[in-house]
Design an enzyme around this catalytic site. Structure first.
Site, short mmCIF file in Angstrom:
data_model
loop_
_atom_site.label_atom_id
_atom_site.label_comp_id
_atom_site.label_asym_id
_atom_site.label_seq_id
_atom_site.Cartn_x
_atom_site.Cartn_y
_atom_site.Cartn_z
N CYS A 1 0.85 -1.21 0.08
CA CYS A 1 -0.02 -0.06 -0.04
C CYS A 1 0.78 1.37 -0.14
O CYS A 1 1.83 1.15 0.89
CB CYS A 1 -0.72 0.07 1.26
SG CYS A 1 -1.94 1.20 1.20
N CYS A 2 0.52 2.13 -0.84
CA CYS A 2 1.22 3.57 -0.88
C CYS A 2 2.54 3.58 -1.21
O CYS A 2 3.45 4.33 -0.65
CB CYS A 2 1.01 4.34 0.35
SG CYS A 2 -0.78 4.73 0.72
N GLY A 3 2.90 2.33 -1.88
CA GLY A 3 4.08 2.40 -2.27
C GLY A 3 5.47 1.72 -1.29
O GLY A 3 6.62 1.74 -1.64
#
Length: 277
Positions: free
Chosen positions: A119-121
């Site tokens: 998630c979110c890199g």
């Protein structure tokens, strides 16, 4: 959007009771008494989106328009209230009919299956629904709050917990936007209470910059993800967080504060938002 939300007229059925009375036997300090007690009502609501049955949920029968909008946004079906062309709720039939501006197609692989994803890199991998990975986002809000702010927002939530005081059978979600307003919603389902807040935010177009969410239940991963979708950077609870929720909070830049009781609390993540001097 607000002028396209309606309840179907059904006379006395338009407002469902939130609680019921029941006669109980009560034992207290060695004595038995017969008393009347209040219990929370459960309401079964089926949501249809563009003539397709999407979900059936058990909830408290108030603020149902807010709930449907917030639920669909949480599930990734819509991004904003204006995506909905029409919404009707029938308390008598236990139905919500939603029509979107763009035709909805049910995709089980999006709305029902769990995926392992980052998630979110971030490199940490956690379990998400596919739509969670698409809609959860890192919070950039740099708001700061004091210990007094934290205790005050929980005290305000407790003051607004009218149905809980009467029945003891519901959860509370309380969103304070300093200088603007607060939103208090209750439900037998803790996730439902959050969705009711989310739906109100979307329908009214409110910004969540500087907002803080107070919550009556434990902070699970699903609760944390709902808070992130609202764009709220602080979640405060009477109860405890789970480890997965804390992992997500670190990734999503959310401050988690738990065990707020009397004059104490624990700060679990991103303590830079809390003034400690």
């Amino acid at each position: 959007m607000l002028d396209k939300v309606a309840q179907r007229g059904e006379g006395r059925q338009r407002r469902a009771p939130l609680q019921a009375k029941t006669v109980i036997q009560r034992y207290h300090e060695g004595q038995w008494t017969v008393i009347e007690d209040s219990v929370a009502n459960e309401f079964v609501l089926t949501i249809e989106v563009d003539r397709q049955e999407f979900a059936t949920v058990v909830c408290t029968p108030d603020c149902l328009e807010d709930f449907v909008i917030g639920f669909l946004a949480s599930e990734g079906v819509i991004r904003q209230a204006s995506d909905v062309d029409n919404l009707e709720v029938s308390l008598y039939r236990g139905m919500a009919w939603v029509h979107l501006k763009e035709k909805f197609q049910m995709r089980p692989e999006v709305y029902r299956k769990r995926y392992i994803t980052s998630c979110c890199g971030k490199s940490r991998q956690s379990f998400y629904f596919f739509n969670d990975a698409q809609t959860a986002h890192k919070i950039e809000d740099s708001t700061r709050l004091s210990a007094g702010d934290i205790l005050n927002v929980m005290a305000k939530m407790d003051e607004e917990s009218f149905l809980f005081k009467q029945t003891g059978g519901v959860h509370m979600a309380f969103l304070e936007i300093p200088g603007q307003c607060f939103i208090a919603r209750s439900d037998i389902g803790r996730h439902n209470a959050l969705d009711k807040v989310f739906g109100y935010l979307l329908r009214c177009g409110l910004s969540t910059i500087g907002a803080r969410m107070a919550f009556s239940g434990r902070i699970s991963s699903e609760v944390l993800l709902k808070v992130s979708k609202m764009g709220v950077g602080v979640v405060i609870s009477h109860s405890a967080p789970t480890q997965l929720a804390l992992d997500l909070a670190r990734d999503l830049n959310i401050t988690v504060i738990g065990f707020v009781r009397n004059s104490s609390f624990n700060v679990y993540t991103h303590d830079w938002r809390v003034q400690m001097s």
